[in-house]
Design a protein around this motif. Structure first.
Motif, short mmCIF file in Angstrom:
data_model
loop_
_atom_site.label_atom_id
_atom_site.label_comp_id
_atom_site.label_asym_id
_atom_site.label_seq_id
_atom_site.Cartn_x
_atom_site.Cartn_y
_atom_site.Cartn_z
N ARG A 191 6.32 -8.04 -8.20
CA ARG A 191 6.70 -6.65 -8.48
C ARG A 191 6.63 -6.38 -9.99
O ARG A 191 6.11 -5.34 -10.42
N ASN A 192 7.11 -7.31 -10.79
CA ASN A 192 7.06 -7.14 -12.25
C ASN A 192 5.62 -7.15 -12.77
O ASN A 192 5.27 -6.36 -13.64
N TYR A 193 4.78 -8.05 -12.24
CA TYR A 193 3.38 -8.08 -12.64
C TYR A 193 2.67 -6.78 -12.26
O TYR A 193 1.90 -6.23 -13.04
N GLY A 194 2.91 -6.28 -11.05
CA GLY A 194 2.30 -5.03 -10.61
C GLY A 194 2.70 -3.87 -11.50
O GLY A 194 1.86 -3.05 -11.89
N ARG A 195 3.96 -3.80 -11.81
CA ARG A 195 4.47 -2.74 -12.69
C ARG A 195 3.83 -2.83 -14.07
O ARG A 195 3.40 -1.83 -14.64
N GLN A 196 3.71 -4.06 -14.60
CA GLN A 196 3.14 -4.26 -15.94
C GLN A 196 1.65 -3.94 -15.97
O GLN A 196 1.15 -3.31 -16.90
N VAL A 197 0.92 -4.36 -14.94
CA VAL A 197 -0.52 -4.06 -14.86
C VAL A 197 -0.74 -2.56 -14.86
O VAL A 197 -1.61 -2.04 -15.57
N ASP A 252 0.08 -1.06 -18.32
CA ASP A 252 -0.96 -1.38 -19.30
C ASP A 252 -2.21 -0.53 -19.10
O ASP A 252 -2.91 -0.22 -20.06
N ALA A 253 -2.53 -0.18 -17.84
CA ALA A 253 -3.72 0.62 -17.55
C ALA A 253 -3.42 2.11 -17.46
O ALA A 253 -4.28 2.88 -17.06
N ASN A 254 -2.21 2.51 -17.82
CA ASN A 254 -1.78 3.91 -17.77
C ASN A 254 -1.90 4.48 -16.34
O ASN A 254 -2.42 5.57 -16.14
N LEU A 255 -1.42 3.70 -15.36
CA LEU A 255 -1.43 4.10 -13.96
C LEU A 255 0.01 4.20 -13.46
O LEU A 255 0.92 3.66 -14.08
N GLN A 256 0.18 4.86 -12.33
CA GLN A 256 1.50 4.95 -11.71
C GLN A 256 1.63 3.87 -10.64
O GLN A 256 0.81 3.78 -9.74
N PHE A 257 2.65 3.04 -10.75
CA PHE A 257 2.96 2.01 -9.77
C PHE A 257 3.78 2.68 -8.68
O PHE A 257 4.93 3.04 -8.88
N LEU A 258 3.18 2.90 -7.51
CA LEU A 258 3.81 3.71 -6.47
C LEU A 258 4.82 2.91 -5.65
O LEU A 258 4.61 1.74 -5.34
N ASP A 259 5.91 3.55 -5.31
CA ASP A 259 6.96 3.03 -4.42
C ASP A 259 7.70 1.82 -4.98
O ASP A 259 8.57 1.28 -4.30
N ASP A 260 7.37 1.36 -6.17
CA ASP A 260 8.02 0.22 -6.81
C ASP A 260 8.13 -0.98 -5.86
O ASP A 260 9.16 -1.63 -5.76
N THR A 261 7.05 -1.24 -5.12
CA THR A 261 7.09 -2.33 -4.15
C THR A 261 5.74 -3.01 -4.02
O THR A 261 4.70 -2.43 -4.32
#
Length: 103
Positions: free
Chosen positions: A28-34, A37-46
């Motif tokens: 979850r932390n890696y997904g959020r960070q990726v 870093d790419a200026n994207l929205q990490f959806l649903d925080d999951t």
């Protein structure tokens, strides 16, 4: 002998559960960070575990390799998929669906 076997099974199940929770939190932390870093929205925080297997790491040790899937958006109007592959709790690779880079 039966109590020893039961305790051993309980210890293995407990270890696997704690290891899985640690890997899930790392993914979850890696997904959020990726996404950040790419200026994207990490959806649903999951993230979702979609594959698990035993593999060898770079040092030749056996580790549990897990593949996680998550959703992201570049504009908030679309849902694209990404994948993270973790060896233990170490990020091995990231794959993102093609997305449009907005200026």
């Amino acid at each position: 002998m039966d109590i020893f076997a039961a305790l051993l099974i309980f210890a293995l199940v407990a270890w696997y559960w704690f290891d899985s929770m640690g890997a899930l939190d790392a993914a979850r932390n890696y997904g959020r960070q990726v996404c950040q870093d790419a200026n994207l929205q990490f959806l649903d925080d999951t993230v979702e575990n979609i594959k698990i297997r035993i593999a060898r790491d770079k040092q030749g040790r056996r580790v549990i390799r897990r593949t996680y899937q998550f959703e992201f958006s570049e504009t908030g109007n679309s849902r694209l998929e990404g994948q993270l592959i973790l060896s233990g709790t170490t990020l091995e690779s990231v794959t993102l669906d093609p997305y449009r880079i907005e200026p």
